[in-house]
Write an enzyme that holds these catalytic residues in place. Structure first.
Site, PDB file in Angstrom:
ATOM      1  N   LYS A   5      21.412  -5.470 -10.358  1.00  0.00           N
ATOM      2  CA  LYS A   5      20.822  -5.933 -11.755  1.00  0.00           C
ATOM      3  C   LYS A   5      19.184  -6.974 -10.649  1.00  0.00           C
ATOM      4  CE  LYS A   5      18.351  -7.945 -14.082  1.00  0.00           C
ATOM      5  NZ  LYS A   5      17.034  -8.498 -13.157  1.00  0.00           N
ATOM      6  N   GLY A  46      15.265  -4.284 -14.137  1.00  0.00           N
ATOM      7  CA  GLY A  46      15.232  -4.957 -15.133  1.00  0.00           C
ATOM      8  C   GLY A  46      15.249  -6.198 -15.723  1.00  0.00           C
ATOM      9  N   GLY A  65      16.172 -10.261 -17.318  1.00  0.00           N
ATOM     10  CA  GLY A  65      17.759 -10.637 -17.031  1.00  0.00           C
ATOM     11  C   GLY A  65      18.237 -10.951 -18.530  1.00  0.00           C
ATOM     12  N   PRO A  66      17.195 -10.745 -19.756  1.00  0.00           N
ATOM     13  CA  PRO A  66      17.748 -11.124 -21.000  1.00  0.00           C
ATOM     14  C   PRO A  66      17.977  -9.505 -21.676  1.00  0.00           C
ATOM     15  CG  PRO A  66      15.964 -12.913 -20.744  1.00  0.00           C
ATOM     16  CD  PRO A  66      16.367 -11.572 -19.809  1.00  0.00           C
ATOM     17  N   GLY A 118      19.838  -7.763 -17.123  1.00  0.00           N
ATOM     18  CA  GLY A 118      21.396  -8.907 -16.976  1.00  0.00           C
ATOM     19  C   GLY A 118      21.920  -8.912 -17.476  1.00  0.00           C
ATOM     20  N   GLU A 129      26.587 -18.330  -7.785  1.00  0.00           N
ATOM     21  CA  GLU A 129      26.073 -19.522  -6.559  1.00  0.00           C
ATOM     22  C   GLU A 129      24.832 -19.595  -7.314  1.00  0.00           C
ATOM     23  OE1 GLU A 129      27.424 -19.274  -3.751  1.00  0.00           O
ATOM     24  OE2 GLU A 129      29.108 -18.075  -3.293  1.00  0.00           O
ATOM     25  N   CYS A 154      18.278 -22.762  -2.561  1.00  0.00           N
ATOM     26  CA  CYS A 154      19.469 -22.849  -2.901  1.00  0.00           C
ATOM     27  C   CYS A 154      20.411 -24.046  -1.803  1.00  0.00           C
ATOM     28  CB  CYS A 154      20.313 -22.115  -3.355  1.00  0.00           C
ATOM     29  SG  CYS A 154      21.187 -20.665  -2.533  1.00  0.00           S
ATOM     30  N   GLU A 161      17.100 -29.875  -9.031  1.00  0.00           N
ATOM     31  CA  GLU A 161      16.515 -28.889  -8.433  1.00  0.00           C
ATOM     32  C   GLU A 161      14.879 -28.631  -8.440  1.00  0.00           C
ATOM     33  OE1 GLU A 161      17.898 -24.769  -8.839  1.00  0.00           O
ATOM     34  OE2 GLU A 161      18.237 -24.977  -6.093  1.00  0.00           O
TER      35      GLU A 161
HETATM   36  P1  NAI Z   1      17.493 -17.118 -13.231  1.00  0.00           P
HETATM   37  O1  NAI Z   1      18.839 -17.498 -12.464  1.00  0.00           O
HETATM   38  O2  NAI Z   1      16.887 -17.336 -14.249  1.00  0.00           O
HETATM   39  O3  NAI Z   1      17.231 -15.753 -12.825  1.00  0.00           O
HETATM   40  C1  NAI Z   1      18.049 -14.694 -11.906  1.00  0.00           C
HETATM   41  C2  NAI Z   1      18.927 -13.785 -12.075  1.00  0.00           C
HETATM   42  O4  NAI Z   1      19.068 -13.777 -13.230  1.00  0.00           O
HETATM   43  C3  NAI Z   1      17.537 -12.303 -12.168  1.00  0.00           C
HETATM   44  O5  NAI Z   1      18.047 -11.474 -11.832  1.00  0.00           O
HETATM   45  C4  NAI Z   1      17.011 -12.404 -13.695  1.00  0.00           C
HETATM   46  O6  NAI Z   1      16.661 -11.317 -14.613  1.00  0.00           O
HETATM   47  C5  NAI Z   1      19.044 -12.690 -13.967  1.00  0.00           C
HETATM   48  N1  NAI Z   1      18.814 -13.042 -15.510  1.00  0.00           N
HETATM   49  C6  NAI Z   1      17.913 -13.953 -15.855  1.00  0.00           C
HETATM   50  N2  NAI Z   1      18.566 -14.451 -17.385  1.00  0.00           N
HETATM   51  C7  NAI Z   1      18.814 -13.749 -17.595  1.00  0.00           C
HETATM   52  C8  NAI Z   1      20.488 -13.109 -18.605  1.00  0.00           C
HETATM   53  N3  NAI Z   1      20.838 -14.460 -19.900  1.00  0.00           N
HETATM   54  N4  NAI Z   1      22.573 -12.509 -18.867  1.00  0.00           N
HETATM   55  C9  NAI Z   1      21.985 -12.189 -17.148  1.00  0.00           C
HETATM   56  N5  NAI Z   1      20.869 -11.943 -16.193  1.00  0.00           N
HETATM   57  C10 NAI Z   1      20.115 -12.763 -16.754  1.00  0.00           C
HETATM   58  O7  NAI Z   1      16.138 -17.538 -12.308  1.00  0.00           O
HETATM   59  P2  NAI Z   1      14.588 -18.089 -12.782  1.00  0.00           P
HETATM   60  O8  NAI Z   1      14.567 -17.833 -13.392  1.00  0.00           O
HETATM   61  O9  NAI Z   1      13.985 -16.698 -11.827  1.00  0.00           O
HETATM   62  O10 NAI Z   1      14.024 -19.450 -11.498  1.00  0.00           O
HETATM   63  C11 NAI Z   1      14.320 -21.010 -12.348  1.00  0.00           C
HETATM   64  C12 NAI Z   1      14.898 -21.788 -11.677  1.00  0.00           C
HETATM   65  O11 NAI Z   1      16.337 -20.994 -11.081  1.00  0.00           O
HETATM   66  C13 NAI Z   1      14.681 -21.826 -10.379  1.00  0.00           C
HETATM   67  O12 NAI Z   1      13.374 -23.383 -10.257  1.00  0.00           O
HETATM   68  C14 NAI Z   1      15.321 -23.151  -9.582  1.00  0.00           C
HETATM   69  O13 NAI Z   1      15.377 -23.615  -9.615  1.00  0.00           O
HETATM   70  C15 NAI Z   1      16.968 -21.670 -10.257  1.00  0.00           C
HETATM   71  N6  NAI Z   1      17.495 -20.770  -8.842  1.00  0.00           N
HETATM   72  C16 NAI Z   1      18.285 -20.710  -7.646  1.00  0.00           C
HETATM   73  C17 NAI Z   1      18.539 -19.726  -7.156  1.00  0.00           C
HETATM   74  C18 NAI Z   1      19.370 -19.813  -6.163  1.00  0.00           C
HETATM   75  O14 NAI Z   1      19.774 -19.493  -5.069  1.00  0.00           O
HETATM   76  N7  NAI Z   1      20.152 -21.381  -6.095  1.00  0.00           N
HETATM   77  C19 NAI Z   1      17.756 -18.593  -7.508  1.00  0.00           C
HETATM   78  C20 NAI Z   1      16.871 -18.715  -8.195  1.00  0.00           C
HETATM   79  C21 NAI Z   1      16.411 -19.397  -9.052  1.00  0.00           C
END
Ligand code: NAI
Ligand code: MG
Length: 479
Positions: free
Chosen positions: A178, A209, A211-212, A215, A253, A287, A386
């Site tokens: 996903k 799709g 996340g909520p 995912g 990660e 990250c 972050e």
């Molecule tokens: P996110 O962590 O919400 O999104 C990453 C993935 O998780 C996406 O595929 C998303 O669809 C999925 N996801 C979101 N909610 C979910 C759930 N409840 N259950 C299962 N899967 C779910 O990141 P977002 O909201 O795009 O970015 C917000 C902040 O997160 C950024 O500002 C940054 O600080 C951090 N981030 C860190 C990353 C890293 O590589 N450490 C990468 C992306 C974001």
């Protein structure tokens, strides 16, 4: 901004399940935006729990056959996949430049080059999995965990996928992917390559799709034995909770707030230049970014000045202009988040060296000017959270112990750096940092070295042999 290289919108109408493109069960779509032009450049289907169900069933059905293949046969499949994906390197860089905004030149190296390097490393590693051991009267064997749910973020949209899919397949697992909803297009190129490479049906499946919905359905699915996630710490926590109900294995990660320690005997100009480059790579949406620059007080003013000049020299703009070093942030939401942090940092007493909210940026696109904040309180918000944008916090320290204390004053522990003319001193300090990786004096990135976090930066390791071992169970057979 209107780039000549802007492609026609890409409409992908299906998921890749059980070895073929299939229609979604629902009708919802996700619009994909180019953050430099603010134009919609594509649409992909928004998967539902029922779509995820189908994909997990396909992965389960494919698992016994894939797990039973000889390691060299799996390696041969990955080698063909690598060849087909390599043929798409230009298209990959172009797609990520459009959906994420990474400048094309940098996208070619990092967004296309890095995942190809990682996939290639698993061609070799797949052929030589960990050896069986004899421990007393026991034979200790390793077996694939099963079906893996891979949930990936938008910042390195193909690399994050390959860093999960390649070792999982090498280990004999099957996968449901996903990808991030902000940058789903590049994943379709991977599945075009999967088709061409002739991977057995169901070995790797794609459901796009949100996340909520998609995912969460994947993370909670009883047919998924392991969830491998990269993204924010908040989402990592939610995914862990969903997986905990059935004790599914989880690897995470997550975020970082890494420290770059520069001692008084370092090559200051080199350390600051590389440090700023690291912090601003991919517009700071990395990250492992060294977002806290810690400098010995005796060289502090000099370092702040150098950092300000280096950052001020970054050219912002069209990702397709070869002179551009910084593209936009991924989305309007991300830009607002980053702007909010800059405001907060200044309100909490940091000094603006360059950039900030009033610095000129292109009218169109989600740009934030490269920003350097000095005299940042190590306990303040911008030193603790972050930001995920081109914002560097510079902090002075008095001696080695003080530097280590500030560096470790973080809920995160993903990466870091140490610079000193005395390599032994630098390595000694690197050992004291509570973090998963440290680069000493600009030590080169090693795609075979384990990658992952201490503390709230995650659980488990990716890349190399350690990354493959994450996808293996251990069995003891007593004779
Ligand atoms: P996110 O962590 O919400 O999104 C990453 C993935 O998780 C996406 O595929 C998303 O669809 C999925 N996801 C979101 N909610 C979910 C759930 N409840 N259950 C299962 N899967 C779910 O990141 P977002 O909201 O795009 O970015 C917000 C902040 O997160 C950024 O500002 C940054 O600080 C951090 N981030 C860190 C990353 C890293 O590589 N450490 C990468 C992306 C974001
Ligand atoms: Mg986008």
């Amino acid at each position: 901004m209107n780039s000549a290289a802007e492609p026609a919108p890409t409409y992908r109408t299906g998921f890749h399940i059980g070895g073929r493109w299939v229609s979604p069960l629902g009708t919802d779509e996700i619009s994909v935006e180019n953050p430099a032009t603010e134009q919609v450049i594509g649409r992909v289907p928004a998967g539902t729990a029922a779509d995820v169900d189908r994909a997990v069933a396909a992965a389960r059905a494919a698992f016994p056959g894939w797990a039973a293949l000889a390691p060299t046969e799996r390696a041969a499949h990955l080698e063909r996949l690598h060849r087909r994906l390599t043929a798409r390197a230009g298209e990959i860089a172009h797609t990520v430049a459009c959906e994420l905004g990474t400048p094309l030149k940098i996208a070619a190296r990092v967004q296309a080059g890095l995942p190809l390097t990682v996939l290639d490393s698993y061609v070799t590693l797949a052929a030589s999995p960990p050896e069986e051991e004899t421990v007393g009267n026991s034979l200790v064997v390793r077996e694939p965990v099963g079906v893996v749910g891979a949930i990936t973020p938008w910042n390195y949209p193909l690399h994050q996928v390959v860093a999960k899919v390649a070792p999982a397949l090498a280990a004999g697992c099957t996968v449901v992917l996903k990808p991030a909803e902000l940058t789903p297009l590049v994943a379709y190129l991977l599945f075009d390559a999967v088709d061409e490479a002739g991977l057995p049906p169901g070995v790797v499946n794609l459901v796009t799709g949100t996340g909520p919905v998609a995912g969460a359905a994947l993370a909670a699915h009883p047919g998924v034995d392991m969830v491998s996630f990269t993204g924010s710490t908040a989402t990592g926590t939610q995914i862990s909770r969903l997986a905990a109900d059935r004790i599914a294995r989880v690897s995470l990660e997550l975020g970082g707030k890494s420290a770059n320690i520069i001692f008084e005997d370092a090559d200051l100009a080199g350390a600051v230049k590389v440090g700023v480059g690291n912090a601003f790579l991919n517009s700071g949406q990395t990250c492992t970014a060294w977002t806290r620059m810690l400098v010995h007080r005796s060289r502090y003013d000099e370092a702040v000045d150098l950092a300000g000049k280096a950052a001020g020299g970054y050219r912002l703009g069209d990702p397709f202009d070869p002179a551009t070093r910084l593209g936009p942030l991924v989305s309007a939401g991300q830009r607002e988040r980053v702007r909010g942090y800059v405001e907060r940092g200044l309100a909490e007493g940091a000094r603006l060296v360059t950039g900030g909210l009033d610095a000129p940026v292109p009218d169109t696109g989600y740009f934030v000017a490269p920003t350097v904040l000095a005299d940042v309180d190590p306990d303040s918000t911008v030193a603790q959270e972050e930001i995920f944008g081109p914002v560097l916090a510079v902090i002075p320290f008095d001696d080695d112990d003080h530097a280590v204390a500030i560096a470790n004053n973080s809920k995160y522990g993903l990466a870091g750096a140490v610079w000193s003319g005395d390599q032994d001193r630098a390595v000694a300090v690197a050992r004291r940092l509570r973090t998963g990786a440290v680069d000493v004096n600009g030590g080169a990135f090693n795609p075979l070295a384990p990658f992952g976090g201490y503390k709230q930066s995650g659980v488990g390791r990716e890349l190399g042999a350690h990354g493959l071992a994450e996808f293996l169970e251990v069995k003891s057979i007593q004779r």
